[in-house]
Scaffold this motif. Sequence first.
Motif: not given
Ligand code: NAD
Length: 496
Positions: A167-171, A193-198, A247-249, A269-271, A398-400, A464-466
């Motif tokens: 599951i991946t984020p949008w950045n 693979l579930k990419p971000s909906e955005l 994605g987000s914490t 891998e979070l915020g 806070e993470e902005i 390594p990354w984390g």
């Molecule tokens: P997000 O957590 O909102 O979403 C990430 C992914 O999770 C998306 O694909 C979303 O659809 C999915 N998702 C959302 N709610 C879910 C749920 N309840 N169950 C399962 N999947 C769900 O994050 P975002 O806004 O897309 O990305 C920004 C965040 O990602 C920031 O906090 C950033 O720090 C973090 N990030 C971390 C890393 C890293 O390597 N640590 C890298 C890039 C981004």
Amino acid sequence: MTSTLESEFLLPEVKTWLSQPRKLLIAGRWLEAVDGKFLTIIDPCTGAQLATVAAANLADVNLAVAAARRALEGTWGGTTPAERGRLLWKLADLIDENADFLRQLESLDTGKPVMETYVFDLPIASDHFRYFAGWATKLTGESIPTSLPGEALAYTRREPVGVVGAITPWNFPLAIAAWKLAPALACGNTVILKPSELTPLSALKLGELILEAGFPQGVVNILPGLGLEAGNALVEHNDVDKISFTGSTRVGREILAKSGGNFKRVTLELGGKSPNIILPDADLDVAIDGSLSAIFFNQGEACVAGSRLFVPKHLRSEIVTALKSRAESIVQGFGLDPTSQMGPMVSSLHQDRVMGFVERGNQHAELITGGSRNTDLPGFYVNPTIFLGKDDLEIAREEIFGPVLTVLEFDGIEDLTHRANSSQYGLGAGIWTSDVRQGIRLAHALKAGSVWINGYGMLDAALPWGGFKSSGIGREMGSAALATYTELKTVWVNLL
Ligand code: NAD
């Protein structure tokens, strides 16, 4: 679709691709969602519709998980390590051959300057597939002496975890998809693979290249969809063996709580709210440029963004003046425009969220520059913003996830480590100094998964990354990732 300015740069083949509704990749075929729903993908540079993409739901996740399981127990399970390596290498070559196409999709979908995709998104993606192609044939176990009476041969094997939900984020949609897919496939897993909906577009193009490379059907399935629907269905699915989430914490915490039904392996891998420290002996010119790029690269939409900048009190005025003038010279523009140095926020909702932090910050901290939307451009732009603040303010805690820097002054380095570490996060940290010994000492004291001395934000498929603390669990990239995509089995052979 795209603005006139964007159309000037748009490749005709990308334009045609965007004009077709995009589908889900399940079992090697492109399918509409079972319930026929679509996501509307918005161009953040203009606010206009960019594409439509099928939106996966529970029923589609069930189909994809079944396909991934069949592939695991069928053709893919029987593929040799050398063949997996060859396929991964072929995919890397195809990414390079299609780099211009992928660059444009990534820039249009996220709004990021296309020039940044030359140095980051594209090379990161193909490097990961090449790096992990090499590992496929090197997943060795150990032969270990035993101490029980009698004689035995005991050894370990690394076996795939099984069906992986990524599951991946949008950045960084393409780069992050690559850094999950490459080790997962090298280790013999199958993936949904579930990419971000955005920002699902580059993952869907990658799906086409995965088929072209010759991966058997069902090995990689790609399901754009909402987090609460497709994402949650993967997390709660009892036939998914592992979730690899970036994605987000907040969502990471939810995933950890919900994935225990079948004791899934989970890596997160979070915020972050990463400290970036300019020590008094630093080369100021280099440190200031590096610190601006630490926060403003990718519009500040980076998990490791150096968003807390610690500067020596006696140099504060000099540093802040230089930061302000250089931040004010950053050129915002359309992602596809090669002169653009900073793009918009990914969505209107995210722009509002970032501006909320800025407006609250403005009530308690000194605004040095920015602090507003850029209304000269049609999309979701926020001007590069710098505050002079204090540790306990929201903008310093806070993470902005936007182009907002909080400068914090320090007087002597005694309590600097404590202040830098006083965060729930521990993802990255930067140190600028001409005394490398001092830099290394500080690097060892900082609680962060990656620390850069006299640089910021570099990553490499081999390293390594984390994150520490609330920035995550587990490591991606490098040989460390292999442990998270394999189960370790012990085999005893009684020799008596
Ligand atoms: P997000 O957590 O909102 O979403 C990430 C992914 O999770 C998306 O694909 C979303 O659809 C999915 N998702 C959302 N709610 C879910 C749920 N309840 N169950 C399962 N999947 C769900 O994050 P975002 O806004 O897309 O990305 C920004 C965040 O990602 C920031 O906090 C950033 O720090 C973090 N990030 C971390 C890393 C890293 O390597 N640590 C890298 C890039 C981004």
